[in-house]
Design an enzyme around this catalytic site. Structure first.
Site, PDB file in Angstrom:
ATOM      1  CE  LYS A 185      -5.616   5.114 -10.784  1.00 35.33           C
ATOM      2  NZ  LYS A 185      -5.944   4.792  -9.387  1.00 35.33           N
TER       3      LYS A 185
ATOM      4  NE  ARG B  62       5.346   2.676  -4.198  1.00 37.48           N
ATOM      5  CZ  ARG B  62       5.199   3.109  -5.450  1.00 37.48           C
ATOM      6  NH1 ARG B  62       5.429   2.309  -6.478  1.00 37.48           N
ATOM      7  NH2 ARG B  62       4.838   4.359  -5.685  1.00 37.48           N
TER       8      ARG B  62
ATOM      9  CD  GLU C 130      12.074   1.707  -5.427  1.00 37.00           C
ATOM     10  OE1 GLU C 130      11.919   2.881  -5.819  1.00 37.00           O
ATOM     11  OE2 GLU C 130      11.277   0.801  -5.706  1.00 37.00           O
TER      12      GLU C 130
ATOM     13  CG  HIS D 153      10.217   3.014  -9.053  1.00 36.55           C
ATOM     14  ND1 HIS D 153       9.986   3.095  -7.695  1.00 36.55           N
ATOM     15  CD2 HIS D 153       9.017   3.271  -9.638  1.00 36.55           C
ATOM     16  CE1 HIS D 153       8.709   3.401  -7.483  1.00 36.55           C
ATOM     17  NE2 HIS D 153       8.103   3.505  -8.665  1.00 36.55           N
TER      18      HIS D 153
HETATM   19  N1  NAI Z   1       6.355   1.059 -10.832  1.00 37.60           N
HETATM   20  C1  NAI Z   1       5.832   2.207 -11.069  1.00 37.60           C
HETATM   21  O1  NAI Z   1       6.480   3.126 -11.570  1.00 37.60           O
HETATM   22  C2  NAI Z   1       4.394   2.429 -10.755  1.00 37.60           C
HETATM   23  C3  NAI Z   1       3.830   1.773  -9.699  1.00 37.60           C
HETATM   24  N2  NAI Z   1       2.523   1.980  -9.396  1.00 37.60           N
HETATM   25  C4  NAI Z   1       1.994   1.223  -8.275  1.00 37.60           C
HETATM   26  O2  NAI Z   1       1.033   0.325  -8.746  1.00 37.60           O
HETATM   27  C5  NAI Z   1       0.068   0.065  -7.750  1.00 37.60           C
HETATM   28  C6  NAI Z   1      -1.321   0.156  -8.345  1.00 37.60           C
HETATM   29  O3  NAI Z   1      -1.567   1.447  -8.863  1.00 37.60           O
HETATM   30  P1  NAI Z   1      -3.030   1.810  -9.397  1.00 37.60           P
HETATM   31  O4  NAI Z   1      -3.577   0.664 -10.145  1.00 37.60           O
HETATM   32  O5  NAI Z   1      -2.936   3.118 -10.054  1.00 37.60           O
HETATM   33  O6  NAI Z   1      -3.787   1.957  -8.017  1.00 37.60           O
HETATM   34  P2  NAI Z   1      -5.327   1.653  -7.750  1.00 37.60           P
HETATM   35  O7  NAI Z   1      -5.633   2.268  -6.456  1.00 37.60           O
HETATM   36  O8  NAI Z   1      -6.136   2.038  -8.931  1.00 37.60           O
HETATM   37  O9  NAI Z   1      -5.379   0.067  -7.606  1.00 37.60           O
HETATM   38  C7  NAI Z   1      -4.924  -0.621  -6.499  1.00 37.60           C
HETATM   39  C8  NAI Z   1      -5.870  -1.764  -6.274  1.00 37.60           C
HETATM   40  O10 NAI Z   1      -5.316  -2.603  -5.270  1.00 37.60           O
HETATM   41  C9  NAI Z   1      -6.396  -3.103  -4.529  1.00 37.60           C
HETATM   42  N3  NAI Z   1      -5.970  -3.644  -3.249  1.00 37.60           N
HETATM   43  C10 NAI Z   1      -5.832  -3.002  -2.062  1.00 37.60           C
HETATM   44  N4  NAI Z   1      -5.458  -3.886  -1.124  1.00 37.60           N
HETATM   45  C11 NAI Z   1      -5.357  -5.086  -1.717  1.00 37.60           C
HETATM   46  C12 NAI Z   1      -5.022  -6.383  -1.258  1.00 37.60           C
HETATM   47  N5  NAI Z   1      -4.702  -6.597   0.007  1.00 37.60           N
HETATM   48  N6  NAI Z   1      -5.033  -7.396  -2.146  1.00 37.60           N
HETATM   49  C13 NAI Z   1      -5.348  -7.185  -3.437  1.00 37.60           C
HETATM   50  N7  NAI Z   1      -5.692  -5.974  -3.917  1.00 37.60           N
HETATM   51  C14 NAI Z   1      -5.686  -4.937  -3.075  1.00 37.60           C
HETATM   52  C15 NAI Z   1      -7.335  -1.939  -4.420  1.00 37.60           C
HETATM   53  O11 NAI Z   1      -8.648  -2.379  -4.131  1.00 37.60           O
HETATM   54  C16 NAI Z   1      -7.239  -1.342  -5.793  1.00 37.60           C
HETATM   55  O12 NAI Z   1      -8.245  -1.838  -6.646  1.00 37.60           O
HETATM   56  C17 NAI Z   1       0.362   1.063  -6.649  1.00 37.60           C
HETATM   57  O13 NAI Z   1       1.152   0.441  -5.665  1.00 37.60           O
HETATM   58  C18 NAI Z   1       1.207   2.094  -7.313  1.00 37.60           C
HETATM   59  O14 NAI Z   1       2.014   2.755  -6.420  1.00 37.60           O
HETATM   60  C19 NAI Z   1       1.715   2.793 -10.125  1.00 37.60           C
HETATM   61  C20 NAI Z   1       2.236   3.493 -11.173  1.00 37.60           C
HETATM   62  C21 NAI Z   1       3.631   3.392 -11.562  1.00 37.60           C
HETATM   63  O1  HPV Z   2       3.119   6.437  -9.430  1.00 35.89           O
HETATM   64  C1  HPV Z   2       3.691   5.557  -8.779  1.00 35.89           C
HETATM   65  O2  HPV Z   2       3.164   4.936  -7.852  1.00 35.89           O
HETATM   66  C2  HPV Z   2       5.063   5.222  -9.103  1.00 35.89           C
HETATM   67  O3  HPV Z   2       5.594   4.309  -8.527  1.00 35.89           O
HETATM   68  C3  HPV Z   2       5.825   6.065 -10.025  1.00 35.89           C
HETATM   69  O4  HPV Z   2       6.943   6.506  -9.318  1.00 35.89           O
HETATM   70  P1  HPV Z   2       7.842   7.693  -9.883  1.00 35.89           P
HETATM   71  O5  HPV Z   2       6.980   8.897  -9.956  1.00 35.89           O
HETATM   72  O6  HPV Z   2       8.329   7.272 -11.236  1.00 35.89           O
HETATM   73  O7  HPV Z   2       8.949   7.843  -8.888  1.00 35.89           O
END
Ligand code: NAI
Ligand code: HPV
Length: 634
Positions: free
Chosen positions: A241, A322, A351, A370
């Protein structure tokens, strides 16, 4: 009271004589076993509210006895489904929110439960609090460890992760303890993607460093000459996503975007105009690399000395996924060696990171604490998304964002509802027919159905049969989340077979048959030629019925208690047994007789509202024509 020790169940399930205490509730079988001092109904399973009796098997383990005593005392006078609903309202679930959650979500939660917001709890304080909570809502800052599930002592039903990443929740432990984990996977996608783009641009133009320099009284125009994004290659690692939204935006900035994701469908990438490539190709051709994969055992430290050595010299890296996907020491070295020119990081292995972290302090590194999901819009959205998922779970509904349980669409769930009740009752009956001491290891379930196999999802039914078999004879609380795990742990093999029959395809299942192999039965007539105990049931007018015991056909509604007698088929038997029960003030709710042929063997199935005392049962057993009988709780 005979009992079954929990330790005896380690390898196989050992039924012994079961005793039961009766309590009443509405009909329902909770998919998430809501067993506190609350009585809960699952709204979409509550069509069987005429099943007033529920029986809790008491075994001599502290946990089970405590739980069931509470349930019994809180429900003992309930006869009206509305009373149960009212008492449930009075005993609202407690929902602990351990990190800041948008106010709209808190309001949604308050419509249903007591909400306690307690931020910055130490691990010890969280463990202390959790045993009085039915639900816990966290963000990325709370570690929901095995100790938390242990400390919950079975009360915690659901953990809601207000965001995407569930790497801070011990999913294996959650599953073992039958606790559902739900997340809010969509509401912060754009926020995270925008933050990724913000870091990409800020890094390329040294925004953070230049800002700090000016604030320190300097004016260093030549020091902070940046690099352009247009025409550069960006490798998006993880095309889910967030990754795909980052790709879309980067293309708008004129970048050439490639992506690596072993599980992403090629057509999704094509739709965004992105080529999916191998890991090595992505990292070796990119000028910029943006990380968007989850932290899993497979992605842990996937960016290491070895992978940095494959990158183009001067590559720039953004991480809003992450921290754990990067070996942080290796990144510091790659920065020092000039392989990585710059990094922009929103996430860290630990963190908050240590104040003296070489990575954080590195002059070529831009950091944020974060903040990916931290926009007002995303936080309100995530809060509502998680509040609704948690409330649904507390009501016994299945969530479409369940992380450790099958996602069953509501329409499938409501169609299967009466069969879920039937499945659990057949499991309960089957286990009570096994004689004490013989361990159940192998159970076969036959679903007779007119449906195409692809049109029948039996996961719910299988879980409920497992629940029916295991709960009466162990201290386990079984639900859809942990059914397969507990079955495996107890050495129970449950196989399923669909038999296509010529009945109405409008009904998902015509009948369910449960067969228990390689055991002795305390009611020999329940054993069929192949040597297995066999019972079968159907749903009639929305109510579960027992339709066969061994090779005898019967037809009794599965409510209350059941007495099965095998006798010589002769006149007056119904009257004699009925009289004995009547004299002892035991009300007969139904009776059904099935026989092999006239004046030969017959089975009488008698439903009784009350549990007959020992003397009454003895009198029934003393009727000369009765060859064997068994009393069963449903
Ligand atoms: N920094 C922040 O505040 C936020 C961080 N995140 C992080 O972002 C990441 C992605 O979130 P979304 O896109 O919502 O999740 P998602 O599940 O929609 O996408 C993750 C993608 O990674 C792929 N994947 C799995 N293993 C893999 C590998 N070895 N190599 C390459 N791709 C691989 C999956 O097939 C999937 O398409 C997650 O780790 C989530 O925790 C998400 C939202 C906020
Ligand atoms: O949704 C995620 O994976 C995030 O990393 C967001 O983290 P937070 O809810 O802001 O602590």
């Amino acid at each position: 009271m005979a009992s079954t020790s929990a330790s005896a169940c380690a390898k196989s399930i050992f039924p012994s004589t079961l005793s039961a205490t009766s309590s009443s509730s509405t009909s329902t079988t909770s998919l998430l076993s809501f067993r506190t001092n609350n009585a809960i109904t699952i709204p979409n399973l509550s069509s069987h509210s005429n099943h007033q009796q529920r029986f809790c098997f008491v075994v001599n383990t502290a946990v089970k006895t405590t739980v069931d005593t509470t349930l019994t005392s809180s429900l003992s006078t309930t006869t009206n489904p509305n009373d149960t609903f009212d008492s449930f309202q009075a005993a609202k679930p407690t929902i602990l929110v351990s990190e800041k959650l948008g106010s709209a979500g808190i309001e949604v939660l308050r419509t249903f439960g007591h909400v306690e917001c307690a931020y910055d709890l130490s691990p010890e304080d969280l463990c202390k609090k959790i045993s009085s909570c039915d639900a816990l809502i966290v963000r990325s800052g709370t570690k929901v460890t095995r100790q938390v599930f242990e400390a919950a002592k079975g009360r915690l039903k659901v953990v809601g992760r207000a965001g995407v990443g569930i790497d801070n929740v011990d999913l294996q432990a959650a599953t073992e303890f039958g606790c559902l984990v739900v997340n809010a996977p969509t509401a912060n996608t754009i926020a995270a993607a925008e933050h990724g783009i913000a870091l990409l641009a800020a890094m390329a133009r040294n925004v953070a460093q230049a800002d700090a320099s000016i604030k320190a009284g300097k004016w260093e125009r030549s020091k902070y000459v940046g690099v352009s994004l247009v025409g550069k290659t960006l490798a998006v690692m993880g095309f889910g996503k967030v990754g795909s939204e980052v790709a879309r935006r980067a293309k708008g900035l004129g970048m050439n975007v490639i992506a690596h994701d072993p599980y992403a469908p090629a057509d999704r990438a094509r739709a965004v105009g992105v080529e999916l490539v191998s890991f090595d190709q992505a990292i070796s051709t990119a000028d910029f690399i943006s990380l968007h994969m989850p932290l899993t055992p497979a992605t842990n430290k996937i960016f290491s000395h070895q992978t940095f050595s494959l990158m183009k010299k001067g590559v720039r890296i953004v991480n809003v996924a992450r921290g754990g996907v990067i070996d942080e020491d290796a990144l510091v070295k790659a920065l020092d060696d000039g392989i990585v020119a710059q990094a922009a990081l929103d996430v860290f292995t630990e963190e908050p990171p240590a104040k003296d972290s070489k990575l954080v302090q590195h002059h070529n590194v831009t950091v944020t604490p974060h903040l990916g999901a931290s926009t007002k819009e995303a936080q309100e959205g995530v809060a509502i998304e998680i509040a609704e998922a948690v409330l649904g779970a507390l009501k016994g509904e299945l969530s479409s964002t369940a992380v450790n349980a099958p996602m069953v669409p509501p329409e499938v769930l409501s169609e299967l509802a009466p069969y879920v009740v039937l499945a659990e009752k057949l499991g309960r009956l089957a286990v009570q027919l096994v004689s004490g001491g013989s361990g159940i290891q192998s159970v076969k379930v036959l679903y007779r159905t007119a449906r195409d196999p692809d049109d029948l999802d039996t996961r719910l039914l299988r879980a409920m049969i497992t629940k029916g078999i295991i709960e009466p004879i162990s201290d386990a609380i079984v639900n859809l989340v942990n059914a397969d795990f507990i079955a495996k742990q107890k050495g129970l093999r449950l196989s399923e077979e669909r038999v296509v029959v010529d009945s109405s395809p409008d009904l998902p299942v015509d009948s369910i048959q449960v067969q228990v192999s390689n055991v002795e039965s305390k009611f020999a007539s329940a054993v069929v030629d192949g040597g297995q105990i066999s019972i079968e049931g159907k749903v009639k007018y929305g109510v579960p019925h027992l339709t066969s015991v061994g090779s005898f056909g019967v037809d009794v509604s599965l409510e209350g208690n059941l007495i099965l007698c095998r006798q010589v088929d002769q006149p007056g038997m119904i009257g004699r047994v009925g009289n004995i029960l009547g004299e002892e003030n035991v009300n007969v709710s139904f009776m059904s007789v099935g026989r092999t042929s006239r004046r030969k063997k017959a089975i009488m199935a008698i439903g009784v509202d009350e549990e007959p005392n020992k003397d009454t049962l003895h009198k029934i057993g003393s009727v000369p024509a009765i060859e064997e009988f068994v009393f069963l709780n449903l």
